[in-house]
Design an enzyme around this catalytic site. Structure first.
Site, PDB file in Angstrom:
ATOM      1  N   LYS A 106       0.854  -1.193   0.000  1.00  0.00           N
ATOM      2  CA  LYS A 106       0.000   0.000   0.000  1.00  0.00           C
ATOM      3  C   LYS A 106       0.876   1.224   0.000  1.00  0.00           C
ATOM      4  O   LYS A 106       2.031   1.174   0.461  1.00  0.00           O
ATOM      5  CB  LYS A 106      -0.873   0.015   1.261  1.00  0.00           C
ATOM      6  CG  LYS A 106      -2.116   0.871   1.135  1.00  0.00           C
ATOM      7  CD  LYS A 106      -3.236   0.084   0.469  1.00  0.00           C
ATOM      8  CE  LYS A 106      -4.539   0.819   0.452  1.00  0.00           C
ATOM      9  NZ  LYS A 106      -5.663  -0.073   0.181  1.00  0.00           N
TER      10      LYS A 106
HETATM   11  N1  GLU Z   1      -7.530   0.092  -2.928  1.00  0.00           N
HETATM   12  C1  GLU Z   1      -8.272  -1.100  -3.182  1.00  0.00           C
HETATM   13  C2  GLU Z   1      -8.283  -1.999  -1.976  1.00  0.00           C
HETATM   14  O1  GLU Z   1      -8.083  -1.550  -0.867  1.00  0.00           O
HETATM   15  C3  GLU Z   1      -7.841  -1.797  -4.471  1.00  0.00           C
HETATM   16  C4  GLU Z   1      -6.417  -2.232  -4.516  1.00  0.00           C
HETATM   17  C5  GLU Z   1      -5.970  -2.765  -5.883  1.00  0.00           C
HETATM   18  O2  GLU Z   1      -6.783  -2.831  -6.789  1.00  0.00           O
HETATM   19  O3  GLU Z   1      -4.799  -3.089  -5.986  1.00  0.00           O
HETATM   20  O4  GLU Z   1      -8.548  -3.166  -2.062  1.00  0.00           O
END
Ligand code: GLU
Length: 420
Positions: A106
């Site tokens: 992240k």
């Molecule tokens: N931000 C989204 C999540 O928390 C999607 C992450 C992604 O598609 O890599 O799952």
């Protein structure tokens, strides 16, 4: 809220509990307690008024045991290292529970997009991408949108990374604009996954979608698409909220009108929306409404030991990441409230990110119908597996999801063994 909740501690507690049920020793899970790699960056930006401001940013890779790190980038004033760490770890377990070949990562930048111009947001995005470029790439770590970012930001990330490498690299981020290799259906994917999950959950509870009352906290990408799709399925959405507060109408809100109002201008907020019979409520009050289904679709720690006792919904679908603290989870369980956990309920986004990456790597494009159908083919069996293991072990759906996910991550780690 006076107490500070550390969401990463939340993750570790749940992983430890799951490991105990699975019979894993402390040594088996020792490595997954620590993020593999963390990068903190300072991002100098020339602001529109000519001044220079430095923003703090992070990219954290929690695990690459099952594949490249995968997860969004958040632009929000409350971003901090512990939050990004927790969000990265949740990605690891989310990808594991739906069995897509990724680890978890992240990123985040401490900033408030609502107070920045488009030029400033683009400058932050480009400099942030350059700063984390040594870590990311289609085979290493693939960012995507999260709170405060969107397809446009992903387009700038993809362009910046491609410029640095000297050639066009579509697969470095997902959730891109369609014209840059974005997947049809990706924008709606998280909300669509929440809708499939809600449908599966209500079926197990012997309830119909039609007429069942719902309150949704958050009208960002996830909350608004969830509202749209649950409304289309006939559910009665009685309350929604955003940063400006909430609106409540027991007979059911006019969801198409609300979505049209919010999408007209990114500065439009619910406080300025009106329809007959509305009561204005706070975000806190929304969580305590007498509804059948509650969908927190905003930020972490919204339901905590300070308000969990007052939650009246029978079912909670976690569309946000980490909206319920570990303490609150126990209170809700004692009250007999069923919680469908984030790592399952909101996995639709990353599943379609995976489809986007697969299409980019193969230079092909799938129709929206086939993307939506493939998403369902992953979400429905994942729900069924979590439901079954939870019932076999007489435990919660959260623990069921972690039993599946932790086992997959630990098994992969053990199969690889520790290097050197
Ligand atoms: N931000 C989204 C999540 O928390 C999607 C992450 C992604 O598609 O890599 O799952």
């Amino acid at each position: 809220m006076s107490k500070q909740y550390n969401p990463y501690d939340n993750v570790l507690k749940v992983v430890k509990n799951a490991a105990d049920v699975l019979g894993f020793s402390d040594s088996d899970i020792e490595a997954i307690k620590y993020p593999e790699r963390e990068l903190q960056v300072s991002i100098p930006v020339r602001m529109d008024d000519g001044s220079t401001r430095v923003f703090q940013g992070y990219r954290i890779q929690h695990s690459t045991s099952r594949g490249p790190a995968k997860g969004g980038v958040r632009f929000h004033p409350a971003v901090n290292a512990d939050e990004v760490r927790a969000l990265a770890a949740w990605m690891t377990f989310k990808c594991a529970v739906v069995n897509i070949p990724y680890g978890g990562g992240k990123g985040g930048v401490v900033c408030d997009p609502n107070e920045l111009s488009e030029n400033e947001i683009r400058a932050i995005t480009r400099r942030f991408t350059a700063a984390i470029a040594p870590l990311i790439g289609p085979e290493q770590d693939i960012p995507a949108p999260d709170v405060g970012t969107n397809a446009k930001v992903m387009g700038w990330m993809m362009d910046t990374y491609s410029m640095l490498k000297g050639h066009c690299i579509h697969g470095v981020v997902t959730g891109k604009p369609i014209e840059l290799g974005g997947a049809l259906g990706r924008n709606e994917a998280t909300g669509r996954g929440v809708m499939f999950t809600t449908k599966n959950m209500l079926k197990k509870a012997g309830m119909d979608m039609a007429g069942t009352t719902v309150a949704i906290q958050g009208m960002g990408n996830v909350g608004s698409i969830t509202a749209k799709l649950l409304h289309q399925e006939g559910m009665k959405i009685v309350a929604v909220s955003d940063v400006s507060g909430g609106i409540y109408k027991p007979e059911g809100l006019d969801i198409p009108a609300i979505l049209a109002f919010l999408s007209k201008d990114r500065k439009n907020l619910l406080k300025d929306y009106d329809e007959d019979g509305l009561t204005r409520i706070s975000n806190g009050e929304l969580l305590e409404l007498d509804v059948q289904v509650l969908v927190p679709a905003a930020l972490e720690n919204q339901i905590n030991e300070g308000n969990a006792d007052r939650v009246r919904a029978g079912i909670i679908i976690e569309a946000a990441n980490g909206p319920i603290t570990a303490e609150a989870d126990q209170i809700l369980e004692k009250k007999g409230i069923t919680v469908v956990p984030d790592i399952l309920a909101n996995a639709g986004g990353v599943v379609v990110s995976y489809f986007e990456w697969v299409q980019n790597i193969q230079s092909v494009s799938w129709t929206e119908e086939s993307v939506n159908a493939k998403l369902k083919e992953i979400m429905d069996p994942a729900f069924e597996a979590v439901w079954n293991i939870a019932h076999e072990n007489d435990t919660t759906l959260r623990m069921g999801a972690y039993l599946i996910a932790v086992k997959r991550v630990v098994d992969a780690k053990q199969a690889r063994a520790i290097w050197p």
